[in-house]
Design an enzyme around this catalytic site. Structure first.
Site, PDB file in Angstrom:
ATOM      1  N   CYS A  60     -69.196  53.960  -0.317  1.00 40.83           N
ATOM      2  CA  CYS A  60     -69.050  52.888   0.684  1.00 40.83           C
ATOM      3  C   CYS A  60     -68.635  53.355   2.079  1.00 40.83           C
ATOM      4  O   CYS A  60     -69.278  52.980   3.067  1.00 40.83           O
ATOM      5  CB  CYS A  60     -68.086  51.817   0.200  1.00 40.83           C
ATOM      6  SG  CYS A  60     -68.070  51.561  -1.560  1.00 40.83           S
ATOM      7  N   ARG A  94     -64.766  61.230 -10.015  1.00 40.14           N
ATOM      8  CA  ARG A  94     -63.470  60.602 -10.298  1.00 40.14           C
ATOM      9  C   ARG A  94     -62.780  61.381 -11.406  1.00 40.14           C
ATOM     10  O   ARG A  94     -63.397  61.688 -12.420  1.00 40.14           O
ATOM     11  CB  ARG A  94     -63.666  59.132 -10.712  1.00 40.14           C
ATOM     12  CG  ARG A  94     -64.269  58.318  -9.589  1.00 40.14           C
ATOM     13  CD  ARG A  94     -64.444  56.858  -9.946  1.00 40.14           C
ATOM     14  NE  ARG A  94     -65.170  56.185  -8.872  1.00 40.14           N
ATOM     15  CZ  ARG A  94     -65.616  54.929  -8.935  1.00 40.14           C
ATOM     16  NH1 ARG A  94     -65.420  54.223 -10.027  1.00 40.14           N
ATOM     17  NH2 ARG A  94     -66.269  54.411  -7.918  1.00 40.14           N
ATOM     18  N   GLN A 102     -73.992  56.975  -8.897  1.00 40.44           N
ATOM     19  CA  GLN A 102     -74.103  55.522  -8.769  1.00 40.44           C
ATOM     20  C   GLN A 102     -75.445  55.181  -8.155  1.00 40.44           C
ATOM     21  O   GLN A 102     -75.826  55.772  -7.143  1.00 40.44           O
ATOM     22  CB  GLN A 102     -73.011  54.996  -7.839  1.00 40.44           C
ATOM     23  CG  GLN A 102     -71.633  54.935  -8.449  1.00 40.44           C
ATOM     24  CD  GLN A 102     -70.660  54.243  -7.508  1.00 40.44           C
ATOM     25  OE1 GLN A 102     -70.702  54.455  -6.306  1.00 40.44           O
ATOM     26  NE2 GLN A 102     -69.788  53.428  -8.049  1.00 40.44           N
ATOM     27  N   ASP A 162     -76.375  52.989  -6.090  1.00 39.93           N
ATOM     28  CA  ASP A 162     -75.565  52.144  -5.228  1.00 39.93           C
ATOM     29  C   ASP A 162     -76.421  51.461  -4.174  1.00 39.93           C
ATOM     30  O   ASP A 162     -77.439  51.991  -3.753  1.00 39.93           O
ATOM     31  CB  ASP A 162     -74.595  53.085  -4.512  1.00 39.93           C
ATOM     32  CG  ASP A 162     -73.266  52.435  -4.227  1.00 39.93           C
ATOM     33  OD1 ASP A 162     -73.147  51.230  -4.463  1.00 39.93           O
ATOM     34  OD2 ASP A 162     -72.362  53.147  -3.766  1.00 39.93           O
ATOM     35  N   HIS A 199     -75.576  48.709  -0.628  1.00 42.05           N
ATOM     36  CA  HIS A 199     -74.743  47.760   0.094  1.00 42.05           C
ATOM     37  C   HIS A 199     -75.645  46.803   0.846  1.00 42.05           C
ATOM     38  O   HIS A 199     -76.579  47.234   1.522  1.00 42.05           O
ATOM     39  CB  HIS A 199     -73.802  48.487   1.045  1.00 42.05           C
ATOM     40  CG  HIS A 199     -72.759  49.272   0.310  1.00 42.05           C
ATOM     41  ND1 HIS A 199     -72.896  50.606   0.020  1.00 42.05           N
ATOM     42  CD2 HIS A 199     -71.586  48.875  -0.245  1.00 42.05           C
ATOM     43  CE1 HIS A 199     -71.843  51.000  -0.664  1.00 42.05           C
ATOM     44  NE2 HIS A 199     -71.031  49.991  -0.848  1.00 42.05           N
ATOM     45  N   LYS A 214     -67.094  38.848  -8.548  1.00 44.89           N
ATOM     46  CA  LYS A 214     -68.212  39.696  -8.966  1.00 44.89           C
ATOM     47  C   LYS A 214     -68.913  39.174 -10.202  1.00 44.89           C
ATOM     48  O   LYS A 214     -68.361  38.351 -10.939  1.00 44.89           O
ATOM     49  CB  LYS A 214     -67.730  41.121  -9.206  1.00 44.89           C
ATOM     50  CG  LYS A 214     -66.649  41.231 -10.269  1.00 44.89           C
ATOM     51  CD  LYS A 214     -66.237  42.679 -10.515  1.00 44.89           C
ATOM     52  CE  LYS A 214     -65.223  42.741 -11.645  1.00 44.89           C
ATOM     53  NZ  LYS A 214     -65.088  44.081 -12.210  1.00 44.89           N
ATOM     54  N   HIS A 238     -71.415  44.993  -2.642  1.00 42.22           N
ATOM     55  CA  HIS A 238     -71.716  46.227  -3.374  1.00 42.22           C
ATOM     56  C   HIS A 238     -72.577  45.827  -4.556  1.00 42.22           C
ATOM     57  O   HIS A 238     -72.284  44.827  -5.204  1.00 42.22           O
ATOM     58  CB  HIS A 238     -70.474  46.872  -3.987  1.00 42.22           C
ATOM     59  CG  HIS A 238     -69.335  47.072  -3.064  1.00 42.22           C
ATOM     60  ND1 HIS A 238     -69.240  48.152  -2.234  1.00 42.22           N
ATOM     61  CD2 HIS A 238     -68.214  46.342  -2.851  1.00 42.22           C
ATOM     62  CE1 HIS A 238     -68.105  48.067  -1.551  1.00 42.22           C
ATOM     63  NE2 HIS A 238     -67.469  46.986  -1.906  1.00 42.22           N
TER      64      HIS A 238
END
Lengths: 611, 611
Positions: A304, A333, A351, A353, A355, A440, A486
């Site tokens: 992000c 992580r 990810q 991902d 946005h 979410k 997200h």
């Protein structure tokens, strides 16, 4: 039967097992014994540790107790009386829980701990079953006869209250069902799950390995795994471009200040890899002028902040929206060692991902598009509606953990629920389950044991746009904060591929199969013709291998079956003369001879249809 | 004229400029003044710093000296006499150099320092030009009149001998050529290079930016840059699969021990990001049991150790070879701040890496395939043979820095040279230029200023197979060490794309253009028809944008030209009625109306031919 009733029976079974242990090992001290998925466990301190072999004895004793039709008798006690009672019984762990209860009104010391045993600062409830008395909130079945079929499955170690500074107890696991049929069904599923286990198949099909020398939770993808990945990624990118997404691409490291701004360093630094301290490093090694550049870099735990920095590189107008920026970004992580598992729980994962940055009047349409996209992705990989559980997570309006303006939450929660309903999602609502930064919608895939794995997610974020001061110029020429979403479709490539391996039991559909066609020349004489066919198919972007070893045809066919290759071509004199190929299809066996061009057309069709 | 003669003239010009400085600033103390590409510099300590404006004055004075036809007089001096002389002249820097010369027999203290001034522990050479005397090995032109045309170009700061603890001098840069025409040509090229500068175009075309908040040398790719990357990457992967490569995929971090084994931590840790110390980190934060996992992770500066760990995951037979494992792996190297530049010198870059592991009898064929592949790639992106310099780097057999067995080196050097010759590469041989681990063939792209940028490389490695104990079972059933080749075609995606931007001056060929077609409706009325056309083209995987703003057509056309979009479609009443599109081609302008299907066919053809 309801989930709740099942859990009551399973928890009652835990008591019976504890009672059996007490009968067999009078010095045993008991921790906690909750119901879990498919059964229960009980943490016990045996004065002398027991072995797996002892489980049979305990199981037998527990079965005897069940037959005895023992009642579960509930009783309330003054808290001090209860402490005295369990002290006398030498049940230190229970005493500790009671003291907590007295002092704090709960035994739950942190969110990770086992459920509260119930009661208040004044009173505790206990349950008596035969000679065994337990501190317990209940409820229970009324008699041991109501407990169905159970089986003790394994023995493991567990720290008292999950803390390594506490004594280590032994945890007895059991499964428990109403009927023998259900238990048998469960055992069958377990065997099936073991066969499908992506760690096992990953090795057999030579897809990946996790290397202790490299690091735990950091998979290395072998050729057959990497091509599987690439095919899925290729599909993912193409579909994103078709769906009006743009791509972005960002580095894997960035200055620590990014995550200080986002707030992650403050809240989540425990699960991040520690910083690379460039300045300190240089002080020891390089010229003094370089030391001025004293900085700490972090390997990214999410993409992000980078996407936001791209956004912030230009001023933006309402006319440009919606922006849909996608990246398959690998993030890292530092998950705890004990939580790592194959591809489904790793430390480095990619990810898928994106946005979405938009105006309020675009939110509903964008949500619908994302939901459609998620459903399309699941369908493309053969997941049915029944394979997916959907959760709508909203605020608990009594809690103060949620950031962002009230009207933003109200608006987005409402529109999320509306879209979920309109799209016919059979969702469960989780009040209080929202992220602190926004509501979410989560999509979880169920594996063959019914375990849920978080995959797709769609989250509003009120936190980052504010912290990074993201703005655009609205119709009235004023600065306004955009909505930011997200979203991920797979969640993580690693996890999704792990689930795919299990979903297909390693027999991937043609379009993503690492090897699509295996050519088996019946003897060395036909290697050249095999090469010609391979060349022709490869020029059509097909993935082809030839087995040129001098093993027997039968052995070659069996090897291809073990590799789960969708199509096998047997090549001999007849085929060479006629320009045909003898086709064997996975699971279906011999399909007879086909002209090569017809076979090629058939493959193309099947790939197109993603069968 | 030879490069050597040019350099003599340029270095002589530096002396004349120093002489001019001495005449204008009698207190100036002189550092060193070597020839460099296109000219020279001189590092000088002015008692009061001068400004850019003073360069004109110095230039004028130097031109006067040139016209005076001053001879360059060489003289040898006893070293102590020379020290005395320069002491008297108050030229401390020269005295320091002379003292080094006396003590060490050289003035070169490390490999990065400026060239040795020449001389020995006993004697030094000096050159006199008018009133200016310099410590210098020469040679020089015989008279100042032989110096052609020069121009002082800029003023910069530079530490004495490149060390930040030393005083900072002012560096005067100049360019110098034989003729005014050559200088003009150089200036023209400079202007062209400025126009093509990928940092400038990267901003104008919105391809990428480097963000100080994120970190230096870590580019963020915007939508138009990321799609350009993806198109190139897609092409790269497809061609690799066609050429018999397999893919692998590895993490960005790994345990430090990997680079201890490889030897990089020992030798190159200065240019690596510092370790992430997981254990230390945990000690402060997590449970004690986790601390056991005390490890240091490094972000990878190269992919090799991971590929080797995949290799080592199974035993290998000679029958499996050659293995060709490719990965576009992003690596991180902590280059010095001062060396960073746009995309061509970064800290995070994606190597288009592959490792070929094979037997000795396969080496020659593999080399030929790689050379063909490199040439194919250059051709695909429109680089001509003249744009590329090839270097064959072999051992200096008198040096002991090279590891690995003699016969391995002899064999691979010979076969590399043979292949380079057979493939008609006009290579230069660099004796002693090999990596310590093996000989190599490098391909460097020349930019429009003639600067060379290392791109493709093909390197043997005798070091890693030994350090990681890579083996295979040979025909005789014995363990043997395989040959390992590192190779990259682009070298780095970042650098290659940087060079591509300059090569195409931002006007990318259709097949990789971020936007391929821009549709310009002449008024709002035709937005719907524009959408229909866009939809149709997008379904054919074309990248299409519509300019729906209410600006004039002329303005829209000019905007598309600035964006360097290959095709512009103008859509009005006539086009809508006839189902046609009015086509404008980049650089060529109006091409008239075409039925949409014909236009589509034309595009497909052009994409296929990579024009």
């Amino acid at each position: 039967m309801s989930e709740e009733k099942l859990n009551i029976m399973r928890h009652s079974c835990a008591h019976i097992v504890a009672a059996a242990v007490k009968a067999l090992y009078p010095k045993a001290r008991f921790g906690v014994g909750p119901a879990v998925e498919n059964g229960f466990y009980y943490d016990i301190d045996f004065s002398e540790p027991i072995g797996e072999a002892d489980l049979a004895k305990i199981e037998e004793k527990a079965k005897e107790l069940i037959v005895e039709d023992l009642p579960f008798a509930r009783e309330e006690m003054e808290i001090d009386e209860a402490i005295k009672f369990f002290k006398k019984e030498k049940q230190d762990f229970k005493v500790e829980l009671l003291k907590d209860l007295k002092e704090f009104g709960t035994t739950k010391m942190n969110s990770e701990e086992i459920p509260d045993v119930g009661g208040s600062s004044d009173k505790a409830t206990i349950y008596r079953t035969g000679d065994f008395t337990d501190l317990c909130r209940g409820p229970h079945v009324s008699s041991s006869k109501e407990i169905g079929i159970f089986k003790l499955t394994k023995l493991a170690g567990a720290y008292w209250r999950g803390k390594s500074e506490n004594p280590q107890l032994q945890r007895i696991y059991g499964v428990c069902f109403y009927t023998q049929e259900e238990l048998d069904e469960y055992s069958r599923k377990l065997i099936e799950a073991e066969k499908r286990d992506h760690r096992k198949l990953g090795k057999e099909l030579d897809l990946f390995h996790i290397d202790e020398v490299v690091g735990l939770g950091l998979p290395l993808w072998h050729p057959k795994g990497a091509i599987l990945w690439r095919m899925i990624e290729d599909f993912w990118y193409k579909e994103h471009l078709k769906s009006g997404y743009s791509l972005v691409r960002t580095p894997h490291i960035g200055n620590k200040t990014l995550w200080e701004t986002s707030g992650h360093w403050g809240f989540y630094s425990e699960s991040m890899y520690p910083p690379m301290e460039v300045g300190q490093n240089l002080k020891e090694r390089q010229n003094k002028d370089e030391v001025k550049e004293s900085e700490e870099y972090l390997i990214k735990p999410m993409n992000c902040p980078f996407h936001i920095q791209i956004f912030k590189n230009h001023p933006h107008s309402y006319r440009e929206f919606p922006l849909r920026w996608a990246e398959c970004g690998t993030v890292y992580r530092f998950e705890k060692k004990g939580e790592l598992s194959g591809l489904t729980r790793v430390r480095g994962f990619t990810q898928d991902d994106a946005h979405i940055i938009c105006r309020s009047d675009q939110v509903e349409d964008e949500l619908k598009r994302v939901v459609d996209f998620i459903l399309f992705m699941f369908k493309s990989f053969g997941f049915a509606k029944d394979d997916i559980n959907v959760y709508l997570s909203v605020r608990d309006s009594t809690s103060d953990k949620f950031v962002g303006a009230e009207d933003g939450w109200n608006f987005t929660e409402k529109v999320l629920e509306k879209v979920a309903a309109e799209k016919g999602l059979n969702f469960r609502k989780d009040v209080g389950g929202a992220a602190f930064y926004g509501p979410k919608l989560d999509f979880k895939i169920k594996d063959c044991l019914g375990r849920e794995w978080q995959c797709s997610t769609l989250q509003f974020d009120f936190n980052m746009p504010q912290r990074f001061q993201m703005t655009f110029v609205n119709k009235d020429g004023k600065e306004e904060q955009p909505f930011m979403l997200h979203r991920a479709l797979f969640g993580s490539f690693e996890r999704f591929i792990g689930l795919l391996i299990e979903h297909y039991a390693g027999a991937f559909p043609l379009w993503v199969s690492p090897t699509q066609v295996k050519i088996l020349p019946v003897s060395e004489k036909f290697n050249d013709y095999a090469e010609q066919i391979a060349e022709k198919l490869r020029n059509e972007d097909l993935r082809v291998e030839i087995n040129e070893t001098d093993e027997s045809l039968g052995k070659k066919i069996r090897a291809s079956e073990q590799e789960k290759v969708p199509y096998v071509l047997v090549i001999g004199e007849k085929e060479k003369t006629s320009g045909a190929v003898a086709v064997r299809k996975r699971k279906e066996g011999d399909m007879g001879a086909l002209p090569l061009d017809d076979f090629l057309e058939k493959l193309k069709e099947e790939i197109k249809e993603k069968k």
